[in-house]
Design an enzyme around this catalytic site. Structure first.
Site, PDB file in Angstrom:
ATOM      1  N   HIS A 168       1.184  -1.431  -0.377  1.00 38.77           N
ATOM      2  CA  HIS A 168      -0.081   0.100   0.164  1.00 38.77           C
ATOM      3  C   HIS A 168       0.594   1.744  -0.025  1.00 38.77           C
ATOM      4  O   HIS A 168       0.514   2.002   0.842  1.00 38.77           O
ATOM      5  CB  HIS A 168      -0.872  -0.504   1.412  1.00 38.77           C
ATOM      6  CG  HIS A 168      -2.098   1.105   1.526  1.00 38.77           C
ATOM      7  ND1 HIS A 168      -1.506   2.340   1.163  1.00 38.77           N
ATOM      8  CD2 HIS A 168      -3.083   0.801   1.429  1.00 38.77           C
ATOM      9  CE1 HIS A 168      -2.898   3.289   1.422  1.00 38.77           C
ATOM     10  NE2 HIS A 168      -4.165   2.312   1.914  1.00 38.77           N
ATOM     11  N   GLU A 272      -0.900   1.278  -5.275  1.00 41.30           N
ATOM     12  CA  GLU A 272      -0.607  -0.244  -4.067  1.00 41.30           C
ATOM     13  C   GLU A 272      -0.692  -1.209  -5.841  1.00 41.30           C
ATOM     14  O   GLU A 272      -1.912  -1.546  -6.330  1.00 41.30           O
ATOM     15  CB  GLU A 272      -2.022  -0.002  -3.473  1.00 41.30           C
ATOM     16  CG  GLU A 272      -2.357   1.082  -2.668  1.00 41.30           C
ATOM     17  CD  GLU A 272      -3.596   0.743  -1.662  1.00 41.30           C
ATOM     18  OE1 GLU A 272      -4.520   0.190  -1.734  1.00 41.30           O
ATOM     19  OE2 GLU A 272      -4.204   2.096  -1.496  1.00 41.30           O
TER      20      GLU A 272
HETATM   21  C1  BG6 Z   1      -7.130   2.416   1.245  1.00 38.13           C
HETATM   22  C2  BG6 Z   1      -8.431   1.496   0.599  1.00 38.13           C
HETATM   23  O1  BG6 Z   1      -6.223   0.755   0.710  1.00 38.13           O
HETATM   24  O2  BG6 Z   1      -6.912   2.838   2.096  1.00 38.13           O
HETATM   25  C3  BG6 Z   1      -9.589   3.272   0.758  1.00 38.13           C
HETATM   26  O3  BG6 Z   1      -8.871   1.825  -1.049  1.00 38.13           O
HETATM   27  C4  BG6 Z   1      -9.060   3.868   2.346  1.00 38.13           C
HETATM   28  O4  BG6 Z   1     -10.275   2.633   1.556  1.00 38.13           O
HETATM   29  C5  BG6 Z   1      -7.251   3.605   2.573  1.00 38.13           C
HETATM   30  O5  BG6 Z   1      -9.905   4.751   2.678  1.00 38.13           O
HETATM   31  C6  BG6 Z   1      -6.891   3.805   3.728  1.00 38.13           C
HETATM   32  O6  BG6 Z   1      -6.850   3.003   4.688  1.00 38.13           O
HETATM   33  P1  BG6 Z   1      -6.362   3.060   6.168  1.00 38.13           P
HETATM   34  O7  BG6 Z   1      -6.983   1.575   6.500  1.00 38.13           O
HETATM   35  O8  BG6 Z   1      -5.481   2.555   6.419  1.00 38.13           O
HETATM   36  O9  BG6 Z   1      -7.090   3.973   6.679  1.00 38.13           O
END
Ligand code: BG6
Length: 299
Positions: A168, A272
């Site tokens: 990510h 990602e």
């Molecule tokens: C992304 C998702 O990968 O991560 C989003 O597609 C999400 O929907 C974002 O808001 C952040 O996620 P988190 O759990 O780290 O706040």
């Protein structure tokens, strides 16, 4: 300085990072970087003579059990909210556990290779019983003038399992409103925030004019982020990955994120590399899967 049983190479030090969490500091002839054992998460990477590639929020939390907002969290074994609800952490548990440093080596040219390992404990088995007790994750980070991340998932158990995963990556950009993302032209995507379940990207690069949260499916294409403000291009190569997620929270969602400075959306873009939704992995007993991405700054 913190202690490890491993003999660390010249360019690597283990220290107490933010929040006192164990952190590897890399200062080699080729790059500078920081990697937390928490989540096996690289939070900073800059090639020598180049700029920071990764975005890290000024309000990122560095606490056991919390995800660090920035760098490249490892998402596993599910992506996004768990279908059974909020009792199970969003984006799985790999990003909030402390991994073990398995090896740290340095090649003659100064390339540093770190391998971090995660195995199931009782809590992980309770959160993900379908995965059994015999999986191993290895996150291999190769830090040269480029950053290579390889997430290996091994099934050492007697039955196949299904899982989702993603690297990510939060990229630092000069101004998201000026950026163009190439590589997903004509590609189908699932929308996370809009009503229509599935759409198709147009023939041009992606430009950003509002909150964006999309899962591009059935794509093995490499990508590049064109950034006229920072006067650079970031090349993203990938393999072993059939999905690409693109995310920027824009204004309103940024204000809802408690670990984010409200205007930081301007300076970040998540691209990602992974396998999720219809591209989720099914790993047979005795087999392993590697998702690999290589990030390189070109000026
Ligand atoms: C992304 C998702 O990968 O991560 C989003 O597609 C999400 O929907 C974002 O808001 C952040 O996620 P988190 O759990 O780290 O706040």
């Amino acid at each position: 300085m913190m202690k490890t049983a491993l003999k660390l190479p010249r360019s690597v030090q283990l220290d107490a990072g933010r929040g006192g969490l164990p952190r590897l500091e890399i200062a080699s002839p080729l790059a500078r970087a920081q990697v937390y054992l928490h989540g096996a998460q690289i939070t900073q990477f800059a090639p020598t003579g180049g700029g920071a590639i990764l975005f890290e929020s000024e309000r990122a939390r560095f606490e056991p059990g919390k995800a660090i907002r920035g760098g490249a969290p490892v998402i596993f074994p599910w992506f996004g909210p768990h279908p059974e609800g909020e009792d199970k952490p969003a984006h799985g548990f790999a990003r909030t556990r402390e991994w073990t440093l398995e090896s740290a080596t340095e090649e003659d040219d100064g390339t540093v290779v770190l391998v971090l390992r995660l195995e199931p404990d009782e809590e992980a088995v309770a959160l993900w019983p379908e995965g059994g007790r015999a999986w191993t994750l290895r996150h291999r980070l190769t830090l040269g003038t480029a950053l290579t991340m390889e997430l290996e998932i091994e099934n050492g158990g007697p039955a196949p399992f299904r899982c989702e995963e993603a690297l990510h990556t939060y990229f630092r950009v000069g101004d998201i409103r000026e950026v163009a993302l190439h590589g997903l032209e004509e590609t189908e995507y699932l929308t996370v925030i809009e009503d229509q379940p599935r759409k198709r990207e147009g023939s041009g690069p992606i430009r950003f004019t509002g909150e964006t949260d999309r899962i591009y499916v059935n794509t093995e294409a490499n990508l590049s982020i064109l950034d006229p403000v920072l006067h650079r291009r970031i090349e993203i190569e990938k393999s072993g990955s059939r999905a690409t997620v693109v995310w920027n929270p824009w204004i309103a969602k940024s204000q809802r994120l408690t670990d984010f400075v409200p205007d930081e959306w301007i300076g970040m873009l998540c691209v990602e590399t992974g396998n999720l939704r219809e591209n989720a992995l099914v790993i047979p007993p005795g087999e392993r899967h590697v998702t690999r991405t290589v990030l390189r700054e070109e000026v």
